[in-house]
Design a protein around this motif. Structure first.
Motif, PDB file in Angstrom:
ATOM      1  N   PRO A  76      -4.716   4.617   4.653  1.00 36.79           N
ATOM      2  CA  PRO A  76      -6.123   4.227   4.560  1.00 36.79           C
ATOM      3  C   PRO A  76      -7.048   5.184   5.312  1.00 36.79           C
ATOM      4  N   ASN A  77      -6.485   6.007   6.181  1.00 39.61           N
ATOM      5  CA  ASN A  77      -7.287   6.942   6.959  1.00 39.61           C
ATOM      6  C   ASN A  77      -7.470   8.278   6.251  1.00 39.61           C
ATOM      7  N   CYS A  78      -6.360   8.905   5.825  1.00 37.47           N
ATOM      8  CA  CYS A  78      -6.455  10.253   5.245  1.00 37.47           C
ATOM      9  C   CYS A  78      -6.112  10.315   3.761  1.00 37.47           C
ATOM     10  N   GLY A  79      -5.503   9.246   3.219  1.00 40.09           N
ATOM     11  CA  GLY A  79      -5.175   9.225   1.801  1.00 40.09           C
ATOM     12  C   GLY A  79      -3.826   9.820   1.449  1.00 40.09           C
ATOM     13  N   ASP A  80      -3.079  10.319   2.429  1.00 38.29           N
ATOM     14  CA  ASP A  80      -1.759  10.898   2.158  1.00 38.29           C
ATOM     15  C   ASP A  80      -0.746   9.782   1.886  1.00 38.29           C
ATOM     16  N   ASP A  81       0.431  10.156   1.346  1.00 43.92           N
ATOM     17  CA  ASP A  81       1.483   9.179   1.066  1.00 43.92           C
ATOM     18  C   ASP A  81       1.992   8.553   2.360  1.00 43.92           C
ATOM     19  N   LEU A  82       2.276   7.250   2.322  1.00 41.34           N
ATOM     20  CA  LEU A  82       2.881   6.557   3.447  1.00 41.34           C
ATOM     21  C   LEU A  82       4.401   6.603   3.325  1.00 41.34           C
ATOM     22  N   VAL A  83       5.077   6.502   4.462  1.00 46.24           N
ATOM     23  CA  VAL A  83       6.530   6.466   4.513  1.00 46.24           C
ATOM     24  C   VAL A  83       6.932   5.118   5.102  1.00 46.24           C
ATOM     25  N   ARG A 115       4.666   4.207  -6.131  1.00 52.26           N
ATOM     26  CA  ARG A 115       3.639   5.226  -5.897  1.00 52.26           C
ATOM     27  C   ARG A 115       2.396   5.002  -6.749  1.00 52.26           C
ATOM     28  N   LEU A 116       2.522   4.128  -7.745  1.00 52.67           N
ATOM     29  CA  LEU A 116       1.397   3.869  -8.642  1.00 52.67           C
ATOM     30  C   LEU A 116       0.473   2.830  -8.037  1.00 52.67           C
ATOM     31  N   ASP A 117      -0.818   2.971  -8.320  1.00 52.15           N
ATOM     32  CA  ASP A 117      -1.757   1.969  -7.829  1.00 52.15           C
ATOM     33  C   ASP A 117      -1.783   0.777  -8.786  1.00 52.15           C
ATOM     34  N   SER A 118      -2.482  -0.275  -8.397  1.00 48.54           N
ATOM     35  CA  SER A 118      -2.479  -1.514  -9.180  1.00 48.54           C
ATOM     36  C   SER A 118      -3.064  -1.299 -10.575  1.00 48.54           C
ATOM     37  N   GLU A 119      -4.031  -0.410 -10.707  1.00 45.30           N
ATOM     38  CA  GLU A 119      -4.624  -0.117 -12.021  1.00 45.30           C
ATOM     39  C   GLU A 119      -3.594   0.517 -12.960  1.00 45.30           C
ATOM     40  N   ASP A 120      -2.789   1.435 -12.423  1.00 47.52           N
ATOM     41  CA  ASP A 120      -1.731   2.061 -13.226  1.00 47.52           C
ATOM     42  C   ASP A 120      -0.685   1.031 -13.648  1.00 47.52           C
ATOM     43  N   ILE A 127       0.855  -1.184   0.000  1.00 41.52           N
ATOM     44  CA  ILE A 127       0.000   0.000   0.000  1.00 41.52           C
ATOM     45  C   ILE A 127       0.892   1.234   0.000  1.00 41.52           C
ATOM     46  N   ASN A 128       0.447   2.281  -0.654  1.00 41.70           N
ATOM     47  CA  ASN A 128       1.246   3.494  -0.731  1.00 41.70           C
ATOM     48  C   ASN A 128       0.511   4.732  -0.238  1.00 41.70           C
ATOM     49  N   LYS A 129      -0.764   4.557   0.117  1.00 43.66           N
ATOM     50  CA  LYS A 129      -1.565   5.670   0.620  1.00 43.66           C
ATOM     51  C   LYS A 129      -2.140   5.307   1.982  1.00 43.66           C
TER      52      LYS A 129
END
Length: 118
Positions: free
Chosen positions: A6-13, A37-42, A2-4
């Motif tokens: 799940p609570n606020c949608g910001d980037d994870l570190v 940084r890309l989602d699975s669809e990308d 996961i790269n975002k």
């Protein structure tokens, strides 16, 4: 991965890595690579694009989307990866594709409108 958030949608570190064999753990603040940084669809889109060796027409046929929609998705992925789209160059490319019969006048009009709206 996961790269975002799940609570606020910001980037994870990434803050730690752990070896499952010896249990060594490394802590810190690590950046994700561009493609993470890309989602699975990308990523699926990029995979199809590469399999079809960059043929926008073939990608559109496989995904059931129009030529302009494929172009738009490519531009969005380029931006997500930190690249910039040269609108002047894109306009010339669109007109060349129209001149070569690769796209219809309606498709060219749609692509040019999307460039203008950005």
């Amino acid at each position: 991965m996961i790269n975002k958030c799940p609570n606020c949608g910001d980037d994870l570190v990434i803050t730690s890595y752990k070896c499952n064999t010896c249990l060594t753990e490394v802590r810190g603040e690590f950046e994700m690579g561009k493609f993470q940084r890309l989602d699975s669809e990308d990523l699926e889109f990029i995979e199809i694009f590469l399999q079809k060796r960059g043929s926008i027409k073939d990608v559109g046929e496989i995904l059931g989307i129009s030529y302009p929609t494929v172009r738009n998705r490519i531009d969005k992925i380029v931006k997500k990866l930190g690249g910039k789209i040269d609108k002047r160059e894109s306009r010339i490319e669109i007109l060349n594709m129209l001149d070569n019969g690769e796209i219809s006048p309606d498709q060219a009009s749609e692509l040019l409108k999307e460039l203008k709206d950005e």
